[in-house]
Structure formats: structure tokens, C-alpha cells
Motif scaffolding. Structure first.
Motif, mmCIF file in Angstrom:
data_model
loop_
_atom_site.group_PDB
_atom_site.id
_atom_site.type_symbol
_atom_site.label_atom_id
_atom_site.label_comp_id
_atom_site.label_asym_id
_atom_site.label_seq_id
_atom_site.Cartn_x
_atom_site.Cartn_y
_atom_site.Cartn_z
ATOM 1 N N ARG A 24 15.744 -18.016 -1.220
ATOM 2 C CA ARG A 24 14.545 -18.793 -1.522
ATOM 3 C C ARG A 24 14.885 -20.095 -2.236
ATOM 4 O O ARG A 24 14.302 -21.145 -1.952
ATOM 5 C CB ARG A 24 13.587 -17.957 -2.373
ATOM 6 C CG ARG A 24 12.232 -18.617 -2.584
ATOM 7 C CD ARG A 24 11.296 -17.680 -3.312
ATOM 8 N NE ARG A 24 11.723 -17.449 -4.685
ATOM 9 C CZ ARG A 24 11.131 -16.604 -5.532
ATOM 10 N NH1 ARG A 24 10.106 -15.878 -5.105
ATOM 11 N NH2 ARG A 24 11.559 -16.461 -6.758
ATOM 12 N N LYS A 25 15.847 -20.068 -3.157
ATOM 13 C CA LYS A 25 16.193 -21.260 -3.934
ATOM 14 C C LYS A 25 16.702 -22.375 -3.023
ATOM 15 O O LYS A 25 16.252 -23.526 -3.113
ATOM 16 C CB LYS A 25 17.246 -20.910 -4.979
ATOM 17 C CG LYS A 25 17.643 -22.099 -5.845
ATOM 18 C CD LYS A 25 18.675 -21.695 -6.898
ATOM 19 C CE LYS A 25 19.093 -22.895 -7.750
ATOM 20 N NZ LYS A 25 20.097 -22.504 -8.776
ATOM 21 N N GLY A 66 7.334 -17.369 -3.270
ATOM 22 C CA GLY A 66 7.791 -16.162 -2.598
ATOM 23 C C GLY A 66 6.959 -15.702 -1.418
ATOM 24 O O GLY A 66 6.953 -14.514 -1.088
ATOM 25 N N ASP A 67 6.266 -16.624 -0.762
ATOM 26 C CA ASP A 67 5.430 -16.244 0.383
ATOM 27 C C ASP A 67 6.247 -15.909 1.629
ATOM 28 O O ASP A 67 5.745 -15.220 2.521
ATOM 29 C CB ASP A 67 4.457 -17.378 0.731
ATOM 30 C CG ASP A 67 3.336 -17.505 -0.288
ATOM 31 O OD1 ASP A 67 3.303 -16.683 -1.223
ATOM 32 O OD2 ASP A 67 2.512 -18.423 -0.157
ATOM 33 N N PHE A 68 7.490 -16.414 1.706
ATOM 34 C CA PHE A 68 8.288 -16.242 2.918
ATOM 35 C C PHE A 68 9.518 -15.380 2.658
ATOM 36 O O PHE A 68 10.005 -15.288 1.536
ATOM 37 C CB PHE A 68 8.722 -17.606 3.462
ATOM 38 C CG PHE A 68 7.595 -18.575 3.636
ATOM 39 C CD1 PHE A 68 6.503 -18.253 4.430
ATOM 40 C CD2 PHE A 68 7.606 -19.810 3.001
ATOM 41 C CE1 PHE A 68 5.447 -19.146 4.589
ATOM 42 C CE2 PHE A 68 6.570 -20.709 3.152
ATOM 43 C CZ PHE A 68 5.481 -20.371 3.946
ATOM 44 N N SER A 69 9.998 -14.765 3.735
ATOM 45 C CA SER A 69 11.211 -13.955 3.671
ATOM 46 C C SER A 69 11.830 -13.925 5.057
ATOM 47 O O SER A 69 11.327 -14.566 5.986
ATOM 48 C CB SER A 69 10.871 -12.525 3.223
ATOM 49 O OG SER A 69 10.100 -11.867 4.228
ATOM 50 N N ASP A 70 12.926 -13.170 5.197
ATOM 51 C CA ASP A 70 13.555 -13.072 6.515
ATOM 52 C C ASP A 70 12.659 -12.329 7.519
ATOM 53 O O ASP A 70 12.875 -12.407 8.721
ATOM 54 C CB ASP A 70 14.910 -12.384 6.415
ATOM 55 C CG ASP A 70 14.796 -10.973 5.845
ATOM 56 O OD1 ASP A 70 13.757 -10.650 5.231
ATOM 57 O OD2 ASP A 70 15.756 -10.195 6.006
ATOM 58 N N GLU A 71 11.635 -11.625 7.021
ATOM 59 C CA GLU A 71 10.713 -10.925 7.904
ATOM 60 C C GLU A 71 9.596 -11.819 8.416
ATOM 61 O O GLU A 71 9.023 -11.566 9.481
ATOM 62 C CB GLU A 71 10.108 -9.712 7.177
ATOM 63 C CG GLU A 71 11.117 -8.631 6.830
ATOM 64 C CD GLU A 71 10.464 -7.441 6.171
ATOM 65 O OE1 GLU A 71 9.232 -7.509 5.911
ATOM 66 O OE2 GLU A 71 11.157 -6.448 5.908
ATOM 67 N N TRP A 72 9.266 -12.861 7.647
ATOM 68 C CA TRP A 72 8.179 -13.772 8.065
ATOM 69 C C TRP A 72 8.390 -15.156 7.469
ATOM 70 O O TRP A 72 8.356 -15.350 6.253
ATOM 71 C CB TRP A 72 6.824 -13.235 7.604
ATOM 72 C CG TRP A 72 5.678 -14.066 8.123
ATOM 73 C CD1 TRP A 72 5.278 -14.204 9.415
ATOM 74 C CD2 TRP A 72 4.803 -14.887 7.342
ATOM 75 N NE1 TRP A 72 4.209 -15.056 9.501
ATOM 76 C CE2 TRP A 72 3.885 -15.492 8.246
ATOM 77 C CE3 TRP A 72 4.686 -15.174 5.989
ATOM 78 C CZ2 TRP A 72 2.883 -16.357 7.828
ATOM 79 C CZ3 TRP A 72 3.691 -16.035 5.569
ATOM 80 C CH2 TRP A 72 2.796 -16.611 6.495
#
Length: 233
Positions: free
Chosen positions: A109-110, A199-205
Motif C-alpha cells: 500500500r505504501k 486501505g480500500d484496495f488490495s491484491d483481491e480488488w
């Protein structure tokens, strides 16, 4: 012998709901389907943008074919060094926005936020350079349309060349519309950076980040066509 299906219990419904990703809209069966639909929608939108600029490119080609000497003289007054710097700036911004997608796929994320902010800074730099280009023209009476009234050494001779105003009208319209798209892109990138930070995004979305990157690449590609046509040809 008949077999009856027992109704779903409250516990099973709750379990199914627990496995439903928060980002997945109810009318999609999977995240993959939602991503494909969003990407198709973005491409349809970008096609309309490409058609818009294609019409402007055709207008430029037609007028240049009719008045090659006037367009060549007018083009020679543009600062190709600043245009080259802006081209490098936008190409670099394409790299940083691509890195933001790469890093969010890695759940970093950073670095995603840093890449998006770097893209935002480069986009701002592009507009600052374009602002100084515009001001340099306005100070010498180089305006679009009927306001065209060149003054000062290096520009006065343009008044005696027919159809030079048409070149600058096309120049300001094409680069102006492109600049509006850059501003819109900066707004989108700022929003993505904020959402990535919280933190709204990740490797899933990470669909919004990828679609924003796709938009930004188109903005960069359009400039790659504008630069040689206006500054070099």
C-alpha cells in the motif's frame, strides 16, 4: 418417493453473506465478472475520447494540407524544448502509474500511494510547463481565433501570413482539451491515492486503480501524437 429440499437456514445465509466480498456488487456473480464489465465500460468511454481527438487530428491534417507554408511558419514559433520536456514528463508518469498497479497487486500500500503521488506531481509539472508556454504566446498577442494579433520581435511577421491564425486556433483547442483531460486525471489519481492510503484496495480488488491507470495511459498517448504534429512536423 419424493424428495424435499430443506429451506436454507439463517446460519447458511449468513455464512454465504460472510464470503461475499464487500466490493462485489449484488448483480455480479464474481469479482472477475465485475472487473471485466468495468474494464469494458472504460474502454467504451475511451473510444469516444479517441474519436474526439481523431476529429481534431483530421481537421489539423486537412488545414495543414491546404496551408503548408503557414502551418510550418506557425509551428516554428512553438518551443520544442518545452514540448520535449513535457513529453518526457508524461512518459515518466505512465511508468509511475503502472508501478502503482504493480505495487497494489503485491499488497504494498505504501509504494502504491507513493507511485500515485509521483504521478500526480508529474501531471502538475506538465500543466505548469504548459502554463508558461501559453503565457509566452499571450504576451505577444498569440491568441486563438479573431483575437490573434501578434506583436513583438519574432512574431509580428506572422500577421502577414494568411491562415496562421487557424494553426493557433487548432493548437489552443487541441492542447486545451488535452489539458482538461490531464486535470480530470489528476482528480482521479488524487482520489485513488487517498483510497489506497485508507486501505480500500488490495491484491483481491484494485479495479479503480487499474481503470484510472488505463485512462492516464490514453491521455499520455494522445500527447505523443500531439507533440510531433504541432511542434516538429
Amino acid at each position: 418417493m419424493s424428495t424435499e429440499t430443506a429451506p436454507a437456514t439463517t446460519e447458511s445465509v449468513e455464512t454465504e453473506h460472510d464470503h461475499h466480498p464487500s466490493h462485489l456488487q449484488h448483480h455480479f456473480v464474481s469479482s472477475e465478472q465485475q472487473f471485466d464489465s468495468a474494464k469494458l465500460g472504460m474502454w467504451l468511454f475511451l473510444i469516444t475520447e479517441i474519436l474526439l481527438f481523431s476529429a481534431l487530428f483530421v481537421a489539423y491534417a486537412v488545414y495543414r494540407n491546404w496551408n503548408p507554408v503557414a502551418f510550418a511558419e506557425a509551428s516554428s514559433t512553438l518551443d520544442w524544448v518545452l514540448g520535449s520536456v513535457n513529453t518526457i514528463v508524461l512518459l515518466t508518469s505512465s511508468l509511475t502509474v503502472a508501478l502503482s498497479i504493480h505495487f497494489i497487486q503485491k499488497n504494498d500500500r505504501k509504494k502504491t500511494v507513493i507511485s500515485l503521488l509521483a504521478t500526480l506531481a508529474l501531471a502538475g509539472g506538465f500543466l505548469v510547463i504548459k502554463y508558461f508556454e501559453y503565457m509566452a504566446k499571450f504576451e505577444h498577442g498569440i491568441y486563438p481565433g479573431e483575437a490573434f494579433a501578434p506583436t513583438g520581435s519574432g512574431y509580428e511577421y506572422l500577421a502577414a501570413i494568411p491562415y496562421v491564425p487557424q494553426f493557433f486556433s487548432i493548437y489552443f483547442v487541441m492542447t486545451g482539451i488535452h489539458g482538461v483531460h490531464v486535470v480530470i486525471g489528476m482528480g482521479l489519481i488524487s482520489w485513488m491515492a487517498w483510497r489506497a492510503h485508507r486501505g480500500d484496495f488490495s491484491d483481491e480488488w484494485y479495479t479503480p486503480v487499474e481503470l484510472t491507470g488505463l485512462y492516464w495511459h490514453i491521455v499520455d498517448i494522445i500527447w505523443i501524437f500531439l507533440f510531433p504534429l504541432l511542434y516538429l512536423v
